[in-house]
Design an enzyme around this catalytic site. Sequence first.
Site, PDB file in Angstrom:
ATOM      1  N   GLN A   1       0.829  -1.203   0.000  1.00  0.00           N
ATOM      2  CA  GLN A   1       0.000   0.000   0.000  1.00  0.00           C
ATOM      3  C   GLN A   1       0.865   1.255   0.000  1.00  0.00           C
ATOM      4  OE1 GLN A   1      -2.516   0.198   3.490  1.00  0.00           O
ATOM      5  NE2 GLN A   1      -3.718   1.892   2.663  1.00  0.00           N
ATOM      6  N   GLY A   2       0.854   1.990  -1.086  1.00  0.00           N
ATOM      7  CA  GLY A   2       1.696   3.181  -1.195  1.00  0.00           C
ATOM      8  C   GLY A   2       0.911   4.462  -0.990  1.00  0.00           C
ATOM      9  N   TYR A   3       0.564   4.712   0.241  1.00  0.00           N
ATOM     10  CA  TYR A   3      -0.158   5.932   0.574  1.00  0.00           C
ATOM     11  C   TYR A   3       0.775   6.965   1.211  1.00  0.00           C
ATOM     12  CZ  TYR A   3      -5.052   4.273  -0.051  1.00  0.00           C
ATOM     13  OH  TYR A   3      -6.237   3.847  -0.546  1.00  0.00           O
ATOM     14  N   SER A   4       1.328   6.621   2.396  1.00  0.00           N
ATOM     15  CA  SER A   4       2.064   7.615   3.193  1.00  0.00           C
ATOM     16  C   SER A   4       3.330   8.097   2.506  1.00  0.00           C
ATOM     17  CB  SER A   4       2.452   7.016   4.543  1.00  0.00           C
ATOM     18  OG  SER A   4       1.331   6.532   5.201  1.00  0.00           O
TER      19      SER A   4
ATOM     20  N   SER B  80       4.549  -1.184   4.193  1.00  0.00           N
ATOM     21  CA  SER B  80       4.711  -2.516   4.766  1.00  0.00           C
ATOM     22  C   SER B  80       4.867  -3.560   3.668  1.00  0.00           C
ATOM     23  CB  SER B  80       3.496  -2.882   5.622  1.00  0.00           C
ATOM     24  OG  SER B  80       3.373  -1.975   6.685  1.00  0.00           O
TER      25      SER B  80
ATOM     26  N   GLU C 102     -11.016  -1.613   4.799  1.00  0.00           N
ATOM     27  CA  GLU C 102     -10.049  -2.001   5.822  1.00  0.00           C
ATOM     28  C   GLU C 102     -10.721  -2.470   7.119  1.00  0.00           C
ATOM     29  OE1 GLU C 102      -7.264   1.192   6.393  1.00  0.00           O
ATOM     30  OE2 GLU C 102      -5.575  -0.091   6.006  1.00  0.00           O
TER      31      GLU C 102
ATOM     32  N   ASN D 220      -4.479   7.458  16.867  1.00  0.00           N
ATOM     33  CA  ASN D 220      -5.579   7.606  17.831  1.00  0.00           C
ATOM     34  C   ASN D 220      -6.144   9.021  17.842  1.00  0.00           C
ATOM     35  OD1 ASN D 220      -5.347   4.964  18.509  1.00  0.00           O
ATOM     36  ND2 ASN D 220      -5.060   5.312  20.719  1.00  0.00           N
TER      37      ASN D 220
HETATM   38  C1  LIG Z   1       4.025  -0.297  11.459  1.00  0.00           C
HETATM   39  C2  LIG Z   1       3.520   0.661  10.457  1.00  0.00           C
HETATM   40  C3  LIG Z   1       3.129   0.212   9.203  1.00  0.00           C
HETATM   41  C4  LIG Z   1       2.666   1.105   8.239  1.00  0.00           C
HETATM   42  N1  LIG Z   1       2.348   0.623   6.999  1.00  0.00           N
HETATM   43  C5  LIG Z   1       1.967   1.499   6.039  1.00  0.00           C
HETATM   44  C6  LIG Z   1       1.723   1.042   4.700  1.00  0.00           C
HETATM   45  O1  LIG Z   1       1.846  -0.149   4.402  1.00  0.00           O
HETATM   46  N2  LIG Z   1       1.392   1.936   3.771  1.00  0.00           N
HETATM   47  C7  LIG Z   1       1.236   3.264   4.056  1.00  0.00           C
HETATM   48  O2  LIG Z   1       0.876   4.010   3.158  1.00  0.00           O
HETATM   49  N3  LIG Z   1       1.475   3.744   5.300  1.00  0.00           N
HETATM   50  C8  LIG Z   1       1.842   2.894   6.295  1.00  0.00           C
HETATM   51  N4  LIG Z   1       2.101   3.365   7.577  1.00  0.00           N
HETATM   52  C9  LIG Z   1       2.040   4.808   7.809  1.00  0.00           C
HETATM   53  C10 LIG Z   1       0.938   5.291   8.737  1.00  0.00           C
HETATM   54  O3  LIG Z   1      -0.303   5.237   8.125  1.00  0.00           O
HETATM   55  C11 LIG Z   1       1.316   6.700   9.221  1.00  0.00           C
HETATM   56  O4  LIG Z   1       2.427   6.560  10.064  1.00  0.00           O
HETATM   57  C12 LIG Z   1       0.198   7.387   9.974  1.00  0.00           C
HETATM   58  O5  LIG Z   1      -0.840   7.728   9.105  1.00  0.00           O
HETATM   59  C13 LIG Z   1       0.686   8.642  10.714  1.00  0.00           C
HETATM   60  O6  LIG Z   1       1.391   9.490   9.900  1.00  0.00           O
HETATM   61  P1  LIG Z   1       2.841  10.055  10.345  1.00  0.00           P
HETATM   62  O7  LIG Z   1       3.657   8.891  10.723  1.00  0.00           O
HETATM   63  O8  LIG Z   1       3.320  10.949   9.296  1.00  0.00           O
HETATM   64  O9  LIG Z   1       2.563  10.885  11.664  1.00  0.00           O
HETATM   65  P2  LIG Z   1       2.060  12.397  11.764  1.00  0.00           P
HETATM   66  O10 LIG Z   1       0.859  12.559  10.918  1.00  0.00           O
HETATM   67  O11 LIG Z   1       3.179  13.323  11.577  1.00  0.00           O
HETATM   68  O12 LIG Z   1       1.597  12.427  13.289  1.00  0.00           O
HETATM   69  C14 LIG Z   1       2.472  12.707  14.383  1.00  0.00           C
HETATM   70  C15 LIG Z   1       1.641  12.973  15.624  1.00  0.00           C
HETATM   71  O13 LIG Z   1       0.787  14.104  15.390  1.00  0.00           O
HETATM   72  C16 LIG Z   1      -0.556  13.776  15.641  1.00  0.00           C
HETATM   73  N5  LIG Z   1      -1.418  14.485  14.697  1.00  0.00           N
HETATM   74  C17 LIG Z   1      -1.278  14.610  13.362  1.00  0.00           C
HETATM   75  N6  LIG Z   1      -2.316  15.269  12.833  1.00  0.00           N
HETATM   76  C18 LIG Z   1      -3.153  15.559  13.861  1.00  0.00           C
HETATM   77  C19 LIG Z   1      -4.418  16.222  13.978  1.00  0.00           C
HETATM   78  N7  LIG Z   1      -5.045  16.720  12.905  1.00  0.00           N
HETATM   79  N8  LIG Z   1      -4.957  16.295  15.203  1.00  0.00           N
HETATM   80  C20 LIG Z   1      -4.341  15.805  16.287  1.00  0.00           C
HETATM   81  N9  LIG Z   1      -3.158  15.189  16.243  1.00  0.00           N
HETATM   82  C21 LIG Z   1      -2.573  15.062  15.049  1.00  0.00           C
HETATM   83  C22 LIG Z   1      -0.624  12.274  15.399  1.00  0.00           C
HETATM   84  O14 LIG Z   1      -1.715  11.699  16.086  1.00  0.00           O
HETATM   85  C23 LIG Z   1       0.700  11.803  15.939  1.00  0.00           C
HETATM   86  O15 LIG Z   1       0.585  11.617  17.315  1.00  0.00           O
HETATM   87  C24 LIG Z   1       2.569   2.490   8.547  1.00  0.00           C
HETATM   88  C25 LIG Z   1       2.940   2.940   9.813  1.00  0.00           C
HETATM   89  C26 LIG Z   1       3.407   2.051  10.770  1.00  0.00           C
HETATM   90  C27 LIG Z   1       3.804   2.582  12.104  1.00  0.00           C
END
Ligand SMILES: Cc1cc2nc3c(=O)[nH]c(=O)nc-3n(C[C@H](O)[C@H](O)[C@H](O)COP(=O)(O)OP(=O)(O)OC[C@H]3O[C@@H](n4cnc5c(N)ncnc54)[C@H](O)[C@@H]3O)c2cc1C
Lengths: 373, 396
Positions: B131-134, B168, B251, B376
């Site tokens: 999944q290439g989203y992030s 992942s 999902e 969360n």
């Molecule tokens: C084990 C693992 C597997 C993953 N696998 C995939 C995958 O296969 N494909 C993929 O595309 N992605 C994947 N991800 C990525 C995952 O979806 C992102 O890490 C997640 O969406 C959070 O984005 P970020 O890491 O940039 O954190 P950020 O968005 O930078 O968040 C950092 C902190 O800020 C808080 N925050 C951010 N915005 C807000 C808001 N509006 N209000 C309040 N708080 C906020 C967050 O809650 C967090 O505590 C994976 C992540 C993990 C840890």
Amino acid sequence: MEFRFTDEQRMIRDTAEAFLSVASDGEAVRAAMASELGYDVALWKQVCEELCWPALHIPEDYGGLGLGYVELAATMEQMGRFLFCGPYFSTVCLAVNALLVAGSESQKATWLPRIVAGDTATLVGALDTPLTWEATESGYRLSGSCRYVIDGHGVDWMVVAARQAQGGDIGLFVLPGDADGLTRQWLPTMDQTRKQAQLDFDSVQIASADRLAGAADADAALAAVLDLAAVALAAEQVGGAQQCLDSTLAYVRERVQFGRSIASFQAVKHKAADMMVKVEAARSACYYAACIAQEFLAGGPMGEELAEAASVAKAWCSDAYLFNAGCGIQLHGGVGFTWEYDIQLYFKRAKSSEILLGNAAVHRERLAAQLLD
Amino acid sequence: MELRFSIEDERFREEIADWLADNLTGEFAAIRFRGGPGDEHMFPEERKAWERRLAEGGWTCIGWPEAYGGRGASIEQQVIFHEEYARAGGPGRMGHIGETLTGPTLIAFGSDEQRERFLPGIRAGEELWCQGYSEPSAGSDLANVKTRAEFDETSQQWRITGQKVWTSLAHESDYCFVIARTEPDSAGHRGLGFFLLAMDQPGITVRPIEQMTGTSEFNEVFFDEAVCGAGDIVGAPGDGWKVAMGLLGFERGVSTLGQQMLFQNELDEIVREAKRNGAARDPMIRQRIADAHIGLKIMRYNSMRTLSGNADDGSLQPEAMIYKLYWSTWHRNLGKLAMDVLGPEAEICAGAPYELNRLQSLFLFSRADTIYGGTNQVQRNIIAERALNMPREPRG
Ligand SMILES: Cc1cc2nc3c(=O)[nH]c(=O)nc-3n(C[C@H](O)[C@H](O)[C@H](O)COP(=O)(O)OP(=O)(O)OC[C@H]3O[C@@H](n4cnc5c(N)ncnc54)[C@H](O)[C@@H]3O)c2cc1C
């Protein structure tokens, strides 16, 4: 598998909601809670005669409606939501269940139609009864003194749980409220929406026919009655927890600080989201337990899960209600601390229902014993 | 309300349980209970072979319509499948992204051609997806993706350039679905496209990221003029957000009940350990174990409500909206409980240099549960805004 209300169950829920939102509004609750009896006699009469709620899960053979425990839970949920003041929990969730589980055929035929006709009743000595019984020539004699009896000062009759001497067998007896040697005293309570009493038994005589004789094991029967009651109480807690969320949401939407609705602050939103998690999970736990209670009363195999399902529901719903009521006060700010706003009434009811029939820690320990010992 | 499964469903339960008992043997015995969350890097080859075995038995993609190679299994049957699979210790599914995300997305939004091309490989357990989203600047704010897609008229191909992160299993995957910007000057959820890319091509570089567990399940993926055909965009250019969000809806499906069986296995292990080392006599631990038990039971009841469909007005499913926040928090607490049950032994690894035992792995890996798939905090925003109609967050 169809884990949701049927149309009929939804109708029963909606009827209760429509009725109670008017009949049990803030003013009605405050009037009822200020009285020693604890409820409006005319309203109770209407509940019995027009809505037939006490008859809800009494089988048709005894003049009841013969509905299930899910319907009962749906009704209790609305009662909790509107803080309904009335001897419903004591009469239906305690006394009726005691008769259904432990009464003989003829005892059920004697007592249940009286509930349908509007009698009120309760259960004395529910948890760890301090009362004792001994056999006499013509029946039994009850002694001791028991506190925390729900609606005990006003009910028409009661089911009494007592032990033969200390630690002996449980006996369950039916007794009129005006029995000789019985003194009943209302105890003022912090949660004024649910009344409690102290009952003193000074060698109260009971005829042998009035010992409940429908269950082989009275200890197990009493435990089942308490589990059934806990499920109903959990439903009431769900309703209360939901109302805490709803009234808090209504308040934070209106209240403006720093030039905007306080509902737009993330700290407020997140608290509200947490409250929703608590109450939705509570609802899942409670409906599941209600289905199991229904199975139990119908003699179905899943009825074996009753004790576990009841403890799961009572533990979670107790915590959830108190959590939501506490958050509710916090999000109301200063007005949350006033007598005038209703959130305080929910907070107190949350505390009293948490204690009633064992708090969350008690139910968790019960589950722990099953898992670990 | 009716909690019981029908007789046909119970027969279905026997069928899958028997099949698993017959097949999780021999070469596959070693991967029973392996490859789950926190263990996803283990036994990739054996688990790929297992995917093919499942497919031969007709046990992949059972919820897909028969026309696409599925069984058209009812919700109840899918629930039963996942429960029995987890009960039998079925290994972590390598094919789950294709089966639960790519497949349903193509069935809902894809072209006939895309379905013909991609569904059979997923169904056969032969083609794995990621999944290439992030991206580095698009985490919670997913709409901020910067990866670009340009259509090259001469070659009639899309060229994708940019970077994904936290992908992942990218290192094990044959394909990746990617959201990328089709309109260069667009911002936010407008102007995006949803692409299907083969991983094995010169324009794609996968670099593993070492996690706090010392292992690498996720990766950085670099796209430097990576290509896919004109027909490999799902929906039209500009529809990417709609497709991407539709996919996230899949999902939260029935696989949650299988996940709960894995959780049950973990809780059972904690209970066994507590009994063995005497922690079961500690009143605080007893309360917490019971609390975990309660939480897991309710998780199940909650899913049963979700799967039975709602409820009052048919639209909003409040119990579905709390699910992610509920389970991630529960699981994270379970990790903490596991450590407290172990006491000082919690620190001691299974081996050098950094071989974690199962409960340590649970403790560390469950920290990711409250982050991926919507943190969360983001979940709370969603609940507040969509379920409780509270004001939306201000945007930058
Ligand atoms: C084990 C693992 C597997 C993953 N696998 C995939 C995958 O296969 N494909 C993929 O595309 N992605 C994947 N991800 C990525 C995952 O979806 C992102 O890490 C997640 O969406 C959070 O984005 P970020 O890491 O940039 O954190 P950020 O968005 O930078 O968040 C950092 C902190 O800020 C808080 N925050 C951010 N915005 C807000 C808001 N509006 N209000 C309040 N708080 C906020 C967050 O809650 C967090 O505590 C994976 C992540 C993990 C840890």
